[in-house]
Design an enzyme around this catalytic site. Sequence first.
Site, PDB file in Angstrom:
ATOM      1  N   CYS A  89       0.863  -1.185   0.000  1.00  0.00           N
ATOM      2  CA  CYS A  89       0.000   0.000   0.000  1.00  0.00           C
ATOM      3  C   CYS A  89       0.897   1.231   0.000  1.00  0.00           C
ATOM      4  CB  CYS A  89      -0.890  -0.008   1.240  1.00  0.00           C
ATOM      5  SG  CYS A  89       0.081   0.045   2.770  1.00  0.00           S
TER       6      CYS A  89
ATOM      7  N   HIS B 154       5.832  -5.187   8.524  1.00  0.00           N
ATOM      8  CA  HIS B 154       5.850  -6.587   8.964  1.00  0.00           C
ATOM      9  C   HIS B 154       6.099  -7.537   7.792  1.00  0.00           C
ATOM     10  CE1 HIS B 154       3.534  -5.642  12.899  1.00  0.00           C
ATOM     11  NE2 HIS B 154       4.835  -5.704  13.101  1.00  0.00           N
TER      12      HIS B 154
ATOM     13  N   GLU C 121       0.749  -0.720  16.174  1.00  0.00           N
ATOM     14  CA  GLU C 121      -0.102   0.439  15.871  1.00  0.00           C
ATOM     15  C   GLU C 121      -0.953   0.828  17.082  1.00  0.00           C
ATOM     16  OE1 GLU C 121      -3.866   1.702  13.160  1.00  0.00           O
ATOM     17  OE2 GLU C 121      -2.511   0.236  12.238  1.00  0.00           O
TER      18      GLU C 121
ATOM     19  N   THR D 177      -6.088   0.697  11.888  1.00  0.00           N
ATOM     20  CA  THR D 177      -6.355   0.869  10.449  1.00  0.00           C
ATOM     21  C   THR D 177      -6.392  -0.455   9.676  1.00  0.00           C
ATOM     22  OG1 THR D 177      -3.992   1.105   9.931  1.00  0.00           O
ATOM     23  CG2 THR D 177      -5.226   3.138  10.431  1.00  0.00           C
TER      24      THR D 177
ATOM     25  N   SER E  58       1.563  -9.540  10.645  1.00  0.00           N
ATOM     26  CA  SER E  58       0.863  -8.514   9.866  1.00  0.00           C
ATOM     27  C   SER E  58      -0.637  -8.657  10.064  1.00  0.00           C
ATOM     28  CB  SER E  58       1.223  -8.672   8.382  1.00  0.00           C
ATOM     29  OG  SER E  58       0.289  -8.004   7.571  1.00  0.00           O
TER      30      SER E  58
ATOM     31  N   SER F  84       2.094  -5.425   3.260  1.00  0.00           N
ATOM     32  CA  SER F  84       3.540  -5.268   3.427  1.00  0.00           C
ATOM     33  C   SER F  84       4.338  -6.325   2.667  1.00  0.00           C
ATOM     34  CB  SER F  84       3.912  -5.270   4.917  1.00  0.00           C
ATOM     35  OG  SER F  84       3.203  -6.261   5.617  1.00  0.00           O
TER      36      SER F  84
END
EC number: 1.17.7.4
Length: 317
Positions: free
Chosen positions: A20, A49, A134, A173, A231, A276
């Site tokens: 992304c 990750h 996060e 997110t 992840s 990722s």
Amino acid sequence: MTTPEKPQISVLLAAPRGFCAGVDRAIQIVEQAIRKWGAPVYVRHEIVHNRHVVERLEALGAVFVEELDDCPTDRPVIFSAHGVPKAVPAEARAREMIYVDATCPLVSKVHVEAQRHFDEAREIVLIGHAGHPEVIGTMGQLPPGAITLLETVADAETFTPRDPSKLSFVTQTTLSVDDTAEMVGVLQRRFPGIAAPHKEDICYATTNRQDAVKAMGESADLVLVIGSPKSSNSVRLVEVAKRAGARDARLVGSADEVDWAWFDGVSSVGVTAGASAPEDLVEALIAAIAARFDARVEEVRVTKEDVVFKLPRVLAE
């Protein structure tokens, strides 16, 4: 001697998949920092990750550490895309270190929202997974006790706020869109006045990758998701695939981790990658499938992504 014919298989390739904009930006930040300051450049926590990404950056001169204490003061340090508690850059400033914050702008948006709710004297609920970097970063934006973490629908059903009229929520997110919607629904039913984010916190990339898996899930006997168990968005893709109707779904780090026994009785396989995971891992997986099967590859695209995030000013050449 004739070689036996390979069994036919249909390969459904999810799009969008893989990197992304936030991950792309974080990797570029490390590469640019090494170009600007030379090696070594220190990175607090895995930048994203994915082991393959981390190993490639290590080869360029990045040194990955767990805490700021592990960094010398005379070398630059980069904070990962997942975001960090406010105490971390404060400590870097106190030690007069050069630092670059690679926090994804969409994670930073959640930090700004949480601060706004706090400034307006609202109690804040964070929907997310305990221990995820996060979540640690978001909770670390505000004083202890300002944010309550809720992980499940049961948590949302039993949560008791200090004052239901002064309540707000933000989310990690990279969650499952459907699970989060269910939790938000419970909170809004129980506390109709709860303040919501101006714009949904689950990022566009997480949503798009889940939509693509939903679109191919019911047509696939097996779905392979390339990504790391660390992840969050990759783990969610496996869950989404099963819920969408795939008979089986597996998380693999690369083609090397595929157990080909999973393909017994499989006539269609879905392939995707977490946000990722680099595209070369997808290509290697498709090549490994094509080496064993007569593979027909068909892309299942739900949308086109054109989001790009600027690099921090300190790195602008």
